[in-house]
Design an enzyme around this catalytic site. Structure first.
Site, mmCIF file in Angstrom:
data_model
loop_
_atom_site.group_PDB
_atom_site.id
_atom_site.type_symbol
_atom_site.label_atom_id
_atom_site.label_comp_id
_atom_site.label_asym_id
_atom_site.label_seq_id
_atom_site.Cartn_x
_atom_site.Cartn_y
_atom_site.Cartn_z
ATOM 1 N N VAL A 179 34.375 37.177 41.867
ATOM 2 C CA VAL A 179 33.499 36.710 40.787
ATOM 3 C C VAL A 179 32.054 36.611 41.262
ATOM 4 O O VAL A 179 31.776 36.043 42.324
ATOM 5 C CB VAL A 179 33.970 35.344 40.261
ATOM 6 C CG1 VAL A 179 32.979 34.781 39.231
ATOM 7 C CG2 VAL A 179 35.364 35.460 39.637
ATOM 8 N N ASP A 180 31.144 37.174 40.482
ATOM 9 C CA ASP A 180 29.705 37.054 40.739
ATOM 10 C C ASP A 180 29.037 36.060 39.802
ATOM 11 O O ASP A 180 27.994 35.498 40.129
ATOM 12 C CB ASP A 180 29.019 38.414 40.559
ATOM 13 C CG ASP A 180 29.554 39.462 41.516
ATOM 14 O OD1 ASP A 180 29.848 39.111 42.680
ATOM 15 O OD2 ASP A 180 29.687 40.629 41.095
ATOM 16 N N VAL A 181 29.627 35.879 38.608
ATOM 17 C CA VAL A 181 29.024 35.035 37.576
ATOM 18 C C VAL A 181 30.052 34.040 37.066
ATOM 19 O O VAL A 181 31.150 34.432 36.644
ATOM 20 C CB VAL A 181 28.501 35.888 36.396
ATOM 21 C CG1 VAL A 181 27.923 34.989 35.307
ATOM 22 C CG2 VAL A 181 27.462 36.892 36.874
ATOM 23 N N LYS A 216 25.843 33.452 40.227
ATOM 24 C CA LYS A 216 25.028 33.075 39.074
ATOM 25 C C LYS A 216 25.832 32.144 38.190
ATOM 26 O O LYS A 216 27.021 32.372 37.947
ATOM 27 C CB LYS A 216 24.615 34.323 38.288
ATOM 28 C CG LYS A 216 23.679 34.063 37.126
ATOM 29 C CD LYS A 216 22.307 33.635 37.570
ATOM 30 C CE LYS A 216 21.355 33.486 36.383
ATOM 31 N NZ LYS A 216 20.047 32.933 36.785
ATOM 32 N N ARG A 218 33.536 40.903 36.530
ATOM 33 C CA ARG A 218 33.274 40.022 37.658
ATOM 34 C C ARG A 218 32.682 38.689 37.196
ATOM 35 O O ARG A 218 31.942 38.024 37.919
ATOM 36 C CB ARG A 218 32.367 40.704 38.681
ATOM 37 C CG ARG A 218 33.055 41.885 39.376
ATOM 38 C CD ARG A 218 32.250 42.395 40.557
ATOM 39 N NE ARG A 218 32.089 41.382 41.612
ATOM 40 C CZ ARG A 218 33.003 41.108 42.539
ATOM 41 N NH1 ARG A 218 34.174 41.746 42.545
ATOM 42 N NH2 ARG A 218 32.746 40.201 43.461
#
Length: 359
Positions: free
Chosen positions: A81-83, A115, A303
């Protein structure tokens, strides 16, 4: 033709959401992609979207029952996961009280390059109001990271050119909707101005409504009363073309830290009951706000992870819109309810709270 019109209308609303926030590089670039999307926010009620399907006899789709796994190895989620998109009530705070450990977890996520956005169905505050709440709780959150259903309602009305009709909005709700409508120049009546009003129910008593009302927006209202309900049903039932818009359909909410309180679905349900009409839904699980984030920030939805405490709004928002999802037990949903045979909405993971991200 009807489906195409819905897709175009949806696209216009996403562009409105973007233009209501800070300036963007290319609104037209996003608009050109809308025709490829098969999405709609009109007259939408939460549906059950199974997380796993198989094809049975005759081609029918059958849901495979599977219990959601508890998050015991955080890297299984964090590495993918990025966000993170967080609900607020029941995830970040309860009422006006921070949930233990939340500030440190948000700091660690940002330090790891994640983020964070905060998307709430609670319409009682505007984005400005929520920024003040975050500040008051000692949380450093940029205004651009906050989206509320009051904001979504205003964007919907703006991009559907409601103002051009010369009509006004009747609000069941609080100051958040008023402040967002002020920003787009849409006139309104109701909200706190109708607090404490009582209808004349004598032998020839009646409630007179403003014939220039063109939309009824129903958000959470701590001062809901019979006068407000009667006013809404008269507008919807007797004024031709009057729209019925719901900011959200949350069953319960967190007014205090010690118990659950009836949510906006109580208000929306009252209006549905006396009009027989289904509302246009602008809050979760409608895709409106995730599509705005995808466009403005170029996020990869595969993601992204929706983190919330509700199955039928937060987790469904994730499942319906191609996100990962995690249910926390720090809000309205119990582990027993999540794992029960009756539940048909399955998150990718669940955890006691977001503190479990960094145990």
């Amino acid at each position: 033709h009807g489906a195409a019109a819905e897709m175009v209308a949806f696209g216009k609303v996403i562009v409105a959401l973007a233009m209501l926030c800070s300036s963007m590089t290319s609104v037209s670039a996003f608009r050109s992609t809308i025709g490829t999307r098969g999405l709609s926010i009109t007259r939408r009620s939460p549906s059950i979207m199974p997380s796993t399907r198989v094809v049975g006899a005759g081609g029918a789709q059958v849901r495979m029952m599977a219990s959601a796994p508890k998050l015991t190895t955080p890297s299984e989620l964090l590495d993918e996961v990025d966000v993170f998109i967080f609900d607020c009530d029941g995830v970040i705070w309860k009422g006006d009280s921070l949930i233990d450990g939340v500030p440190a977890i948000l700091d660690k996520l940002r330090a790891a390059g994640k983020k964070c956005f905060f998307v709430t169905n609670n319409s009682t505050k505007s984005r400005k109001g929520y920024k003040s709440k975050f500040d008051g709780l000692g949380l450093e959150v940029d205004a651009e990271e906050i989206l509320s259903s009051s904001f979504a309602a205003a964007a919907y009305l703006e991009q559907t050119k409601f103002k051009d009709t010369g009509k006004k909005v009747y609000i069941i709700g609080e100051v958040g909707i008023k402040e967002e409508l002020d920003l787009v120049g849409v006139p309104y009546i109701g909200a706190e101005d109708f607090k404490g009003m009582e209808p004349d129910m004598g032998k020839v008593g009646k409630v007179d409504v403003d014939p220039d009302v063109g939309a009824v927006v129903v958000g959470f209202d701590r001062w809901i009363n019979y006068y407000k309900i009667q006013y809404a049903q008269l507008c919807i039932n007797e004024i031709p073309g009057c729209q019925f818009i719901a900011t959200n359909l949350d069953a319960v909410t967190h007014l205090t830290a010690v118990q659950e309180w009836a949510g906006n679905n109580a208000m929306v349900g009252a209006i549905k009951g006396c009009t027989g009409q289904e509302p246009t839904l602008v809050g979760k699980p409608s895709p409106l706000m995730i599509d705005y984030l995808e466009f403005k920030y170029g996020i990869d939805k595969s993601r992204c992870c929706m983190v919330g405490d509700r199955l039928d709004t937060d987790v469904l928002f994730g499942v319906d819109n191609g996100l990962k999802s995690l249910l926390v037990l720090s809000g309205v949903t119990s582990e027993e309810k999540l794992l029960s045979d009756e539940n048909k909405i399955t998150p990718d993971f669940y955890a006691d709270s977001i503190v479990d991200f960094y145990p």
